[in-house]
Motif scaffolding. Structure first.
Motif, mmCIF file in Angstrom:
data_model
loop_
_atom_site.group_PDB
_atom_site.id
_atom_site.type_symbol
_atom_site.label_atom_id
_atom_site.label_comp_id
_atom_site.label_asym_id
_atom_site.label_seq_id
_atom_site.Cartn_x
_atom_site.Cartn_y
_atom_site.Cartn_z
ATOM 1 N N ASN A 13 34.836 26.173 43.141
ATOM 2 C CA ASN A 13 35.939 25.204 43.069
ATOM 3 C C ASN A 13 36.961 25.560 42.007
ATOM 4 O O ASN A 13 38.163 25.431 42.236
ATOM 5 C CB ASN A 13 35.383 23.802 42.807
ATOM 6 C CG ASN A 13 34.483 23.343 43.929
ATOM 7 O OD1 ASN A 13 34.795 23.534 45.102
ATOM 8 N ND2 ASN A 13 33.353 22.758 43.578
ATOM 9 N N THR A 14 36.501 25.993 40.847
ATOM 10 C CA THR A 14 37.425 26.298 39.751
ATOM 11 C C THR A 14 37.780 27.779 39.663
ATOM 12 O O THR A 14 38.731 28.146 38.989
ATOM 13 C CB THR A 14 36.815 25.876 38.401
ATOM 14 O OG1 THR A 14 35.650 26.680 38.144
ATOM 15 C CG2 THR A 14 36.474 24.404 38.379
ATOM 16 N N GLN A 15 36.982 28.646 40.316
ATOM 17 C CA GLN A 15 37.148 30.104 40.272
ATOM 18 C C GLN A 15 36.976 30.657 38.857
ATOM 19 O O GLN A 15 37.530 31.692 38.512
ATOM 20 C CB GLN A 15 38.501 30.527 40.852
ATOM 21 C CG GLN A 15 38.604 30.303 42.350
ATOM 22 C CD GLN A 15 37.565 31.117 43.113
ATOM 23 O OE1 GLN A 15 37.419 32.300 42.908
ATOM 24 N NE2 GLN A 15 36.838 30.459 43.983
ATOM 25 N N GLU A 16 36.215 29.961 38.042
ATOM 26 C CA GLU A 16 35.887 30.410 36.687
ATOM 27 C C GLU A 16 34.375 30.410 36.529
ATOM 28 O O GLU A 16 33.659 29.772 37.287
ATOM 29 C CB GLU A 16 36.523 29.490 35.630
ATOM 30 C CG GLU A 16 38.039 29.564 35.583
ATOM 31 C CD GLU A 16 38.560 30.925 35.146
ATOM 32 O OE1 GLU A 16 37.914 31.586 34.322
ATOM 33 O OE2 GLU A 16 39.624 31.332 35.639
ATOM 34 N N HIS A 24 35.400 37.553 39.987
ATOM 35 C CA HIS A 24 36.545 36.693 39.691
ATOM 36 C C HIS A 24 37.653 36.954 40.705
ATOM 37 O O HIS A 24 38.208 38.054 40.756
ATOM 38 C CB HIS A 24 37.071 36.966 38.275
ATOM 39 C CG HIS A 24 36.202 36.419 37.211
ATOM 40 N ND1 HIS A 24 36.512 35.265 36.527
ATOM 41 C CD2 HIS A 24 35.016 36.834 36.721
ATOM 42 C CE1 HIS A 24 35.557 35.002 35.655
ATOM 43 N NE2 HIS A 24 34.636 35.945 35.752
ATOM 44 N N ALA A 25 37.985 35.937 41.479
ATOM 45 C CA ALA A 25 39.046 36.074 42.487
ATOM 46 C C ALA A 25 40.405 36.312 41.831
ATOM 47 O O ALA A 25 41.269 36.964 42.413
ATOM 48 C CB ALA A 25 39.099 34.837 43.371
ATOM 49 N N SER A 26 40.578 35.848 40.602
ATOM 50 C CA SER A 26 41.866 36.003 39.915
ATOM 51 C C SER A 26 42.216 37.469 39.650
ATOM 52 O O SER A 26 43.367 37.791 39.412
ATOM 53 C CB SER A 26 41.867 35.216 38.602
ATOM 54 O OG SER A 26 40.862 35.717 37.733
ATOM 55 N N LEU A 27 41.236 38.355 39.715
ATOM 56 C CA LEU A 27 41.509 39.782 39.529
ATOM 57 C C LEU A 27 42.038 40.423 40.808
ATOM 58 O O LEU A 27 42.544 41.539 40.774
ATOM 59 C CB LEU A 27 40.249 40.515 39.071
ATOM 60 C CG LEU A 27 39.698 40.118 37.714
ATOM 61 C CD1 LEU A 27 38.380 40.828 37.451
ATOM 62 C CD2 LEU A 27 40.685 40.420 36.613
ATOM 63 N N HIS A 28 41.863 39.761 41.939
ATOM 64 C CA HIS A 28 42.315 40.270 43.242
ATOM 65 C C HIS A 28 41.752 41.658 43.530
ATOM 66 O O HIS A 28 42.444 42.549 44.009
ATOM 67 C CB HIS A 28 43.845 40.263 43.330
ATOM 68 C CG HIS A 28 44.424 38.897 43.119
ATOM 69 N ND1 HIS A 28 44.367 37.912 44.073
ATOM 70 C CD2 HIS A 28 45.031 38.340 42.035
ATOM 71 C CE1 HIS A 28 44.928 36.809 43.605
ATOM 72 N NE2 HIS A 28 45.334 37.036 42.370
ATOM 73 N N THR A 29 40.468 41.808 43.257
ATOM 74 C CA THR A 29 39.784 43.077 43.497
ATOM 75 C C THR A 29 39.872 43.473 44.964
ATOM 76 O O THR A 29 40.077 44.643 45.285
ATOM 77 C CB THR A 29 38.304 42.973 43.072
ATOM 78 O OG1 THR A 29 38.245 42.503 41.722
ATOM 79 C CG2 THR A 29 37.593 44.301 43.182
#
Length: 192
Positions: free
Chosen positions: A24-27, A143-148
């Motif tokens: 939910n938070t992606q953290e 981590h989705a925020s890295l857009h691997t």
């Protein structure tokens, strides 16, 4: 006994225990110190990269055969090597530079663990299957925020459903793994 590649690499390299990403938070579920963040992002990114690398015969062969590569990050991320290093550095500790050597050490240890857990006379298919079976252990930490996934040309790896747990999610992950295991030249022709 099935091995958890992510936990084994983390333990072998004496990094702090990794925390799963909350879908939910992606953290990470629990707070980590800035010094812990390097392993928190680097190990899942490298393992995801090895999973994606194994989807080609050339990549699976590199994992299976190459003993002393010192530049796994280039093999995994190709032209996106510098970008992934910068993303990991920005997330983990913007004041410190991260070298590709640190990431290559994670990749080298990962490959040692993979090879140790393959059957004798392993093939490309064995490498591919081993890493495909590890995605349920890897993706919940990515981590989705890295857009691997964008850097690996596979956006499915960043999907937050990979971080969900429970009986239905586990069943769906198993079905997805079954269908996402790519066919090798060996499968197509019966030869390598």
């Amino acid at each position: 006994m099935a091995i958890n590649l992510l936990n084994t690499v983390q333990e072998n390299l004496h990094y702090p225990q990794l925390q799963k990403i909350n879908p939910n938070t992606q953290e990470a579920d629990q707070s980590t110190t800035r010094t812990d963040n390097f392993s928190q992002v680097a190990i899942p990114v490298i393992l995801t990269g090895l999973y994606k690398l194994s989807s080609s015969d050339e990549g699976a062969e590199a994992i299976l055969i190459e003993e002393n590569s010192t530049d796994w990050v280039s093999k995994i991320f190709n032209n996106n090597k510098q970008e992934i290093i910068e993303k990991i550095a920005a997330y983990s500790n913007p004041q410190n530079q991260i070298s590709s050597t640190e990431l290559n050490n994670i990749a080298t240890e990962s490959i040692k663990v993979i090879k140790k857990n393959l059957p004798e006379n392993a093939t490309f298919k064995d490498v591919r299957l081993f890493l495909s079976n590890q995605t349920d252990n890897i993706f919940p930490y990515l981590h989705a925020s890295l857009h691997t996934g964008d850097l690996l040309n596979d956006t499915t790896v960043d999907d937050n459903t990979n971080k969900m747990e429970g009986p239905i999610s586990s069943m769906m992950h198993s079905i997805g793994t079954l269908f996402s295991t790519p066919e090798t030249e060996e499968d197509k022709t019966g030869k390598i």
